[in-house]
Design an enzyme around this catalytic site. Structure first.
Site, PDB file in Angstrom:
ATOM      1  N   LYS A 151       0.869  -1.185   0.000  1.00 25.50           N
ATOM      2  CA  LYS A 151       0.000   0.000   0.000  1.00 25.50           C
ATOM      3  C   LYS A 151       0.900   1.227   0.000  1.00 25.50           C
ATOM      4  CE  LYS A 151      -4.094  -1.882   2.119  1.00 25.50           C
ATOM      5  NZ  LYS A 151      -4.567  -1.913   3.508  1.00 25.50           N
ATOM      6  N   HIS A 154       2.016   6.817   2.801  1.00 30.86           N
ATOM      7  CA  HIS A 154       1.371   8.127   2.667  1.00 30.86           C
ATOM      8  C   HIS A 154       1.941   9.151   3.652  1.00 30.86           C
ATOM      9  CE1 HIS A 154      -0.925   7.074   6.199  1.00 30.86           C
ATOM     10  NE2 HIS A 154      -1.449   6.017   5.590  1.00 30.86           N
ATOM     11  N   HIS A 157       2.475   8.267   7.214  1.00 31.36           N
ATOM     12  CA  HIS A 157       3.656   7.461   7.516  1.00 31.36           C
ATOM     13  C   HIS A 157       4.907   8.320   7.553  1.00 31.36           C
ATOM     14  CE1 HIS A 157       1.014   4.154   5.740  1.00 31.36           C
ATOM     15  NE2 HIS A 157       1.162   3.844   7.011  1.00 31.36           N
TER      16      HIS A 157
HETATM   17  N1  ARG Z   1       0.331   0.116   9.777  1.00 28.92           N
HETATM   18  C1  ARG Z   1      -0.529   1.043  10.439  1.00 28.92           C
HETATM   19  C2  ARG Z   1      -1.099   2.045   9.446  1.00 28.92           C
HETATM   20  O1  ARG Z   1      -0.542   2.250   8.407  1.00 28.92           O
HETATM   21  C3  ARG Z   1       0.178   1.821  11.521  1.00 28.92           C
HETATM   22  C4  ARG Z   1       0.669   0.968  12.651  1.00 28.92           C
HETATM   23  C5  ARG Z   1       0.960   1.774  13.879  1.00 28.92           C
HETATM   24  N2  ARG Z   1       1.432   0.993  14.961  1.00 28.92           N
HETATM   25  C6  ARG Z   1       0.679   0.191  15.726  1.00 28.92           C
HETATM   26  N3  ARG Z   1       1.245  -0.507  16.672  1.00 28.92           N
HETATM   27  N4  ARG Z   1      -0.632   0.133  15.558  1.00 28.92           N
HETATM   28  O2  ARG Z   1      -2.124   2.640   9.709  1.00 28.92           O
END
Ligand code: ARG
Length: 590
Positions: A151, A154, A157
């Site tokens: 994905k 963005h 991130h």
């Molecule tokens: N991968 C998730 C996203 O892109 C963020 C993860 C953040 N960390 C966690 N422990 N939930 O939305």
């Protein structure tokens, strides 16, 4: 008991023999604390309060005309006859002036003395100037960046990457041990879908060339083909089931996608000056730890069955109803986060854990922390969501899906264009491509860190590249300019230069600003706001510019030139350290 020992025998010069013992004073790392400690101890003699208490009440003066340090007298809560402070407190070699203005008692430091103590200290510490050991023995975990495989990476991130790295650096600068963790979105039915898609649309060659982009393309194509084709969806589900059941062939393909993506991410992170201690991810959380948590929740009647699914009703806390397990027994993002945090605690026994994630996930983290509390986990209050607002308009010129790499390429190109506008300067830069990359990244990062995290902002391709105003290029330019003075002045840094010669107001302002850096590192640990540091270095750079306009090194008589050079050198060290704390690479030439 007066802790400051004054020696009155020395022709009326009050020489301090030993520093007062004060709990919060860090004489080793923060040289302003020496002056504060002495003031606190002087006041305490007459205020019926300990120097420890008074130390906390001292503030940096907001009006330098009146003094450097100030205390609001009402905060002493004195009873009895008013004290004539100015008469009682006698200046000494550290504190040269004491005056009262209304409710405020003001103190002025001895500048040659502060300059001597401070610059000797910076000369000794160099890249470690500013840090302290207050967190020694403590450890924390920071979960940041955490993109999803296949994905787009963005803007959220990117912010998480920048802010999380900062939170990590600030802890290290305050003596903590910090573990940086990238928690990839690498598990779930969509990876079954991706595998199906790869069979249909994938290319081994493209995958090796640019895994992130290729997997995304495949993902988009297979997603589009789901429409009106329930077969694909069913296949994806079956494939993911195979993964969950540990089917080696299915896992091998998934592992390859994951490893190639991580490798590519690592290159991009390196460009951003970032590395992770651990690449973890949703896939790495064991079923066992999730089930253990779910069982506790069931036993304590916190979780309940509802239409075959397992839920936690948190409406009492205004946190909605959280879903932990679907009817078919599969787990969710939240369930994996519960398993993950329990595993992390087992492994690291952290004193704090931080999640740098956009405020869109506010509810998710509130639910997570509340569930831990309800489970009876005594360390639930060590968890903190480092939230932040949204970025608008971060896309490449073509306006296509956002890959971090493309954004960085675009930034570099645009920065390069800006640099070319100054032909003469441009021709002197050794490695324009490298320099454009670094300044470009600084532009993005400073734009991101200039305001409070929670504020939304718009990605402004023009403003962030400006060399004027509060931008990344401006800060890098200030640093490079200080470096060029050192290179071109024809003098060596002389740590025993005669600092009594630094008498001008702007020199004093500059020394004072440099001296405040250890305070700023300490307060950044409390705010966990990058703008705490950015605001400080902007002020520092403004004073540097003003000072450079009038106080030259070159063409100045040698003794004075050496004193000024030492001062500018200390400013450069401080600025460089602060830039590194923010995650930037300070440039020596540009
Ligand atoms: N991968 C998730 C996203 O892109 C963020 C993860 C953040 N960390 C966690 N422990 N939930 O939305």
């Amino acid at each position: 008991k007066l802790a400051v020992k004054l020696d009155h025998s020395n022709n009326g010069n009050n020489i301090i023999k030993s520093l007062p013992q004060i709990k919060d004073a860090d004489y080793e790392n923060n040289k302003l604390d020496i002056f504060r400690g002495i003031v606190a101890s002087m006041i305490s003699e007459f205020a019926g309060k300990t120097a420890d208490e008074i130390f906390k009440l001292l503030e940096v003066s907001r009006n330098p005309e009146l003094g450097d340090l100030t205390i609001a007298l009402p905060r002493l809560r004195l009873s009895g006859d008013p004290i004539n402070w100015v008469e009682k407190l006698i200046p000494n070699e550290y504190i040269t002036e004491i005056s009262q203005a209304g409710y405020y008692l003001n103190f002025r430091y001895s500048y040659p003395l502060l300059a001597k103590i401070l610059l000797a200290h910076i000369y000794e510490k160099k890249e470690n100037y500013g840090i302290n050991q207050s967190g020694s023995g403590k450890s924390c975990v920071i979960d940041y960046s955490s993109p999803n495989i296949a994905k787009p990476f963005h803007a959220g991130h990117l912010r998480s990457t920048i802010i999380g790295n900062f939170v990590k650096n600030v802890h290290v600068a305050n003596g903590w041990k910090a573990i940086g963790l990238n928690y990839l979105g690498d598990w779930g039915k969509q990876y079954g879908l991706l595998a199906i898609g790869f069979e249909k649309f994938g290319s081994e060659e493209e995958l090796l060339k640019n895994p992130i982009k290729h997997l995304y393309d495949v993902y988009v194509k297979i997603n589009a083909s789901i429409e009106g084709n329930p077969d694909v969806d069913e296949k994806a589900r079956a494939y993911f089931k195979k993964m969950e059941d540990g089917d080696e062939t299915a896992l091998a393909l998934w592992r390859k996608f994951r490893e190639l993506s991580i490798k590519k991410y690592m290159e991009t992170y390196a460009r951003l000056n970032i590395d992770f201690d651990v690449y973890s991810g949703e896939s790495q959380i064991s079923n066992e730890s999730m089930m253990r948590a779910l069982n506790i929740l069931k036993e304590k009647n916190i979780a309940e069955e509802s239409e075959g699914a397992l839920i936690v009703d948190l409406t009492k806390y205004k946190l909605d109803v959280a879903l932990l397990q679907k009817k078919d027994g599969t787990t969710l993002y939240l369930t994996r986060d519960i398993g993950a945090i329990l595993e992390r605690y087992e492994k690291y026994e952290f004193d704090a854990i931080y999640y740098a994630v956009s405020s869109q996930q506010e509810l998710h983290f509130k639910q997570l922390f509340k569930i831990l509390e309800l489970m009876g986990i005594e360390w639930f209050d060590r968890c903190k969501h480092i939230n932040f607002g949204m970025v608008k308009g971060m896309s490449t010129r073509k306006g296509t899906a956002v890959f971090l790499d493309d954004i960085l390429e675009q930034t570099k190109e645009s920065m390069h264009e800006v640099m070319r506008q100054n032909e003469k300067k441009y021709s002197q830069v050794d490695n324009p491509d490298y320099v454009a990359d670094i300044i470009g990244i600084s532009a993005i990062m400073i734009q991101d860190m200039s305001a409070k995290r929670i504020r939304n902002y718009s990605f402004d391709w023009t403003r962030m590249f400006s060399f004027e105003g509060d931008t990344g290029p401006y800060l890098q330019y200030a640093h490079a300019r200080l470096c060029s003075i050192e290179r071109n002045c024809g003098l060596e840094i002389n740590p025993s230069a005669n600092l009594d010669l630094l008498t001008e107001k702007s020199a004093i302002d500059l020394i004072n600003m440099i001296a405040q850096y250890p305070d700023v590192i300490k307060s950044a640990k409390y705010t966990l706001e990058p703008c705490t540091i950015v605001t400080y270095i902007m002020k520092l750079c403004h004073i540097v510019s003003v000072t450079l306009e009038t106080l030259y090194v070159m063409g100045t008589e040698r003794q004075l030139a050496e004193a000024r050079l030492l001062m500018y050198w200390a400013a450069r060290i401080t600025l460089g350290n602060a830039l590194k704390l923010l995650g930037l690479k300070p440039l020596e030439r540009m």
